[in-house]
Design a protein around this motif. Structure first.
Motif, short mmCIF file in Angstrom:
data_model
loop_
_atom_site.label_atom_id
_atom_site.label_comp_id
_atom_site.label_asym_id
_atom_site.label_seq_id
_atom_site.Cartn_x
_atom_site.Cartn_y
_atom_site.Cartn_z
N MET A 280 0.91 -1.39 -0.12
CA MET A 280 0.09 -0.01 0.09
C MET A 280 0.73 1.21 0.04
O MET A 280 0.46 2.37 -0.76
CB MET A 280 -0.96 -0.05 1.34
N GLY A 281 2.02 1.35 0.52
CA GLY A 281 2.69 2.50 0.57
C GLY A 281 3.58 2.94 -0.58
O GLY A 281 3.50 4.06 -1.00
N VAL A 282 3.80 1.85 -1.19
CA VAL A 282 4.49 1.86 -2.51
C VAL A 282 3.50 2.42 -3.55
O VAL A 282 3.66 3.16 -4.36
CB VAL A 282 5.22 0.46 -2.92
N SER A 283 2.35 1.50 -3.45
CA SER A 283 1.15 1.92 -4.25
C SER A 283 0.65 3.42 -4.34
O SER A 283 0.35 4.15 -5.22
CB SER A 283 0.03 1.00 -4.17
N LEU A 284 0.65 3.79 -3.15
CA LEU A 284 0.04 5.28 -2.91
C LEU A 284 1.33 6.34 -3.21
O LEU A 284 0.85 7.50 -3.91
CB LEU A 284 -0.10 5.35 -1.44
N MET A 285 2.40 6.03 -3.03
CA MET A 285 3.64 6.98 -3.30
C MET A 285 3.51 7.00 -4.89
O MET A 285 3.72 8.11 -5.55
CB MET A 285 4.93 6.24 -2.87
N LEU A 286 3.45 5.91 -5.75
CA LEU A 286 3.40 5.77 -7.26
C LEU A 286 2.08 6.72 -7.71
O LEU A 286 2.04 7.48 -8.68
CB LEU A 286 3.50 4.49 -7.86
N LEU A 287 0.92 6.40 -6.92
CA LEU A 287 -0.23 7.17 -7.44
C LEU A 287 0.15 8.77 -7.23
O LEU A 287 -0.27 9.37 -7.97
CB LEU A 287 -1.35 6.56 -6.55
N PHE A 288 0.60 9.19 -6.17
CA PHE A 288 0.85 10.60 -5.91
C PHE A 288 1.87 11.18 -7.01
O PHE A 288 1.75 12.17 -7.74
CB PHE A 288 1.49 10.93 -4.47
N ILE A 289 2.92 10.26 -7.39
CA ILE A 289 3.85 10.75 -8.37
C ILE A 289 3.32 10.71 -9.87
O ILE A 289 3.51 11.71 -10.63
CB ILE A 289 5.09 9.82 -8.46
N ALA A 290 2.44 9.68 -9.91
CA ALA A 290 1.44 9.82 -11.41
C ALA A 290 0.77 11.01 -11.58
O ALA A 290 0.93 11.44 -12.91
CB ALA A 290 0.90 8.57 -11.44
N PHE A 291 0.10 11.46 -10.44
CA PHE A 291 -0.78 12.60 -10.63
C PHE A 291 -0.02 13.93 -10.28
O PHE A 291 -0.43 15.08 -10.04
CB PHE A 291 -1.84 12.52 -9.64
N HIS A 292 1.38 13.76 -10.10
CA HIS A 292 2.34 14.87 -9.83
C HIS A 292 1.88 15.71 -8.61
O HIS A 292 2.11 16.84 -8.51
CB HIS A 292 2.30 16.02 -11.23
N VAL A 293 1.49 15.00 -7.55
CA VAL A 293 1.09 15.78 -6.25
C VAL A 293 2.34 15.59 -5.22
O VAL A 293 3.27 14.51 -5.40
CB VAL A 293 0.15 14.65 -5.53
N THR A 294 2.86 16.65 -4.75
CA THR A 294 3.68 16.91 -4.19
C THR A 294 3.74 16.09 -2.70
O THR A 294 2.79 16.50 -2.06
CB THR A 294 4.21 18.43 -4.02
N LEU A 295 4.83 15.37 -2.55
CA LEU A 295 4.78 14.41 -1.20
C LEU A 295 4.91 15.58 -0.22
O LEU A 295 5.90 16.45 -0.09
CB LEU A 295 5.94 13.49 -1.30
N GLY A 296 4.17 15.36 1.00
CA GLY A 296 4.38 16.25 2.07
C GLY A 296 3.30 15.91 3.06
O GLY A 296 2.83 14.80 3.26
N PHE A 297 2.95 16.66 4.10
CA PHE A 297 2.01 16.50 5.08
C PHE A 297 0.79 15.91 4.45
O PHE A 297 0.15 15.00 5.07
CB PHE A 297 1.69 17.78 5.85
N GLY A 298 0.23 16.43 3.24
CA GLY A 298 -1.09 16.24 2.78
C GLY A 298 -1.17 14.79 2.35
O GLY A 298 -2.07 13.97 2.39
N THR A 299 -0.02 14.32 1.62
CA THR A 299 -0.07 12.94 1.33
C THR A 299 0.13 12.05 2.30
O THR A 299 -0.60 10.78 2.04
CB THR A 299 1.03 12.70 0.25
#
Length: 627
Positions: free
Chosen positions: A111-130
């Motif tokens: 789940m951790g890797v999947s969510l990270m890849l999802l955020f990257i795919a939609f160009h979401v900046t990783l941070g508190f919100g993610t």
């Protein structure tokens, strides 16, 4: 009689296994020495410095905010989902119940890797919100699992009767159904809060720079040595939980049947209801409001000039960052990594736009060859003049034109030995295969460092790609393994200080610190040669604040600042002007910190050997470790 005696012994052993580690942690929180291997006397200073440590307190507060927000939001969504699923026909109810169970059965890392890849795919900046979104997603199935059984126990007829009597659906739900499922909702909330509070894997993959929870903060310190302040914090958390458990589980006295006792019980019950209905919600609101103010202030910082730095753990004096911020008005977001191999994927993925990174020599070569680095504008770094020419010349081995990097720290890899446990002077790697030091040898748990020892001993290059030479080195490591006490990273420091081993392979910077703590330790670079490593500052190609990064590099090259960092981390500085400012002559002229490179033969820097050769090294290392 004997059976009862054995039962008590068994119970005692169980409690020892459970609480001995916690007791050790509590004792270390009062140890005046920074190293666990040495008792420096009783002190309370770590508890005092804990509340002054901004990084730890930020991590604690971030943990509480994320856990509470994620638990509240997941409880609302999960309860609504459970009600919706409960109202479906049997076929669909079974299907959706099964789907909600899948995330709980999956490994967290998936789940951790999947969510990270999802955020990257939609160009979401990783941070508190993610992190918050990831925790909510992770918690929802657990809330559904807690609420669903209570819904199955409720009677729909009671709800329908309330509707027949004129109640609105919402009013009927909160007056009839909700009280019945409230235990499940509270159980789901507590489960979600606990899961979120304790989570590491999902947070690790979805966090951005400058955002740490306690779990990720502790993890980042494990390999470099946990700060004593963390022992103090863990002790406080343990004591808090223990007190709460005692208060919750205290039983009424045996005379509770008397009127006075019953009155006391009623008071306690009323106090408990007040606690649940008033005190706890107020406490949660205070945390939310405080968190809102805190993160609002963080948001205001986003409008300022800023700089995102990615550096090794414990590799810069925190006061240096404070001074830079005060002098320039630039807000520094500082994040740490443990190994080059952990750092590289974050840079190559482009998920986070770091402005300044401090990799090692071979990794700089890899990043340069993969077009991940921006050329540095040295017009913005006049203090480059303070960096010794010898180090700039050495840097050409991984940065041929010195266009992409500025040396920060350097050192060698050698042997640290205890003069009270070794009865002969050491000058060769051969001692690591001496039978009389069996179970007293510490080796580096790093594939390149581990293979570097036998390769140099055999007279080969540290960067050999010859399969016969590598197999010969592998056979030597396999033969050595029964003699090795442990394969470690930074733990070699504490073990050698505590006289737990006679010989250890160590970095020169660590050797300086160990000698300060234990004067019986001696460091030597073996005559067959060794590794000369250089860690340098580079600017990633996707950096958003390149000029700020160059300004910070120039600041770090200032002699007084370079001296501050040297005194804090004890790793050798390439800043010759800073070396002249070192007051202690024994350190300024130390052969460990500043050896004359012209007199030390066969020193090499590691080079990037390519993916295929890395795979060969890793395969051979795995064979050694699995024997």
């Amino acid at each position: 009689m004997i059976k009862k005696y054995l039962e008590k012994i068994y119970l005692f052993l169980i409690f020892i296994l459970l609480y001995a580690p916690i007791l050790t942690l509590i004792v270390l929180s009062f140890n005046n020495s920074k190293t666990r291997a040495k008792w420096g006397g009783f002190t309370l200073k770590w508890y005092s410095s804990l509340f002054q440590n901004e990084q730890i307190m930020n991590a604690l507060y971030t943990t509480l905010i994320i856990s509470l927000l994620a638990a509240v939001i997941a409880t609302v969504i999960g309860t609504a989902a459970a009600i919706a699923i409960h109202g479906m026909k049997q076929k669909w109810r079974t299907l959706y119940s099964g789907l909600t169970n899948i995330p709980m059965m999956n490994a967290e890392i998936v789940m951790g890797v999947s969510l990270m890849l999802l955020f990257i795919a939609f160009h979401v900046t990783l941070g508190f919100g993610t992190i918050l979104i990831a925790h909510i997603t992770f918690n929802i199935p657990y809330v559904i699992l807690s609420v669903a059984p209570k819904l199955r126990q409720t009677s729909r007829r009671t709800y329908e009767a309330a509707l027949d009597l004129g109640a609105s659906p919402l009013y009927a739900f909160f007056k009839v159904t909700f009280p019945d499922i409230l235990p499940g909702v509270l159980s789901g909330f507590m489960l979600a809060f606990t899961m979120s509070l304790d989570d590491f894997v999902i947070t690790h993959f979805t966090k951005g720079p400058g955002v740490d929870t306690l779990s990720t903060k502790i993890y980042s310190e494990v390999r470099k040595g946990i700060k004593p302040e963390m022992y103090a914090l863990s002790t406080l958390l343990f004591v808090t939980v223990l007190v709460l458990l005692i208060l919750v589980n205290v039983s009424p006295k045996k005379d509770a049947e008397t009127a006075a006792a019953r009155k006391h019980v009623r008071r306690r019950s009323r106090a408990g209801r007040i606690l649940i209905k008033r005190v706890i919600p107020v406490a949660i609101c205070l945390v939310f409001v405080g968190g809102g103010i805190y993160y609002a202030s963080k948001g205001q910082m986003l409008t300022k000039e800023k700089l995102i730095v990615y550096n090794w753990g414990e590799y810069m004096d925190p006061d240096v960052i404070t001074l830079f911020e005060e002098e320039t008005g630039i807000d520094v977001v500082y994040e740490e990594f443990e190994t080059n191999e952990i750092m590289y994927p974050k840079i190559s993925s482009g998920a986070i736009a770091y402005d300044l990174v401090c990799p090692s020599d071979y990794m700089i070569q890899r990043m340069r060859e993969n077009d991940l680095l921006a050329e540095i504008n040295f017009d913005n770094i006049p203090n480059i003049k303070n960096i010794g020419k010898d180090y700039l010349e050495r840097s050409k081995e991984f940065d041929p034109e010195n266009k992409y990097s500025v040396p920060y720290c350097w050192g060698t890899v050698g042997i640290l030995y205890n003069k009270t446990m070794v009865d002969e002077p050491i000058d060769s790697w051969s001692v690591l295969w001496d039978e009389k030091y069996k179970d007293n040898i510490l080796m580096q748990d790093s594939v390149r460092d581990a293979f570097g020892v036998p390769l140099k001993y055999l007279g080969y290059s540290l960067n050999s790609t010859d399969l016969d030479e590598l197999n010969e080195a592998k056979d030597l490591l396999t033969r050595q393994k029964p003699l090795v006490q442990a394969y470690v990273i930074d733990q070699v420091r504490d073990k050698m200080i505590g006289n737990e081993a006679a010989i250890g392979v160590i970095y020169s910077g660590e050797a300086i610190y160990t000698q300060q703590e234990n004067p019986n330790l001696e460091y030597v670079i073996p005559k067959e040669g060794s590794n000369l490593w250089i860690d340098s500052w580079v600017i990633p190609k996707n950096a958003e604040h390149k000029e700020n990064a160059e300004q910070f590099i120039n600041f770090l090259c200032r002699p007084d600042i370079a001296l501050m960092n040297f005194e804090y981390i004890t790793y050798s500085t390439p800043n010759t002007a800073a070396r002249e400012l070192i007051e202690a002559e024994s350190i300024r002229n130390s052969k460990i910190a500043f050896p004359d490179l012209s007199t030390v033969p066969n020193l090499e820097t590691f080079q990037y050997l390519g993916t295929k050769n890395d795979e060969v090294y890793n395969e051979l290392w795995n064979k050694v470790k699995s024997k």
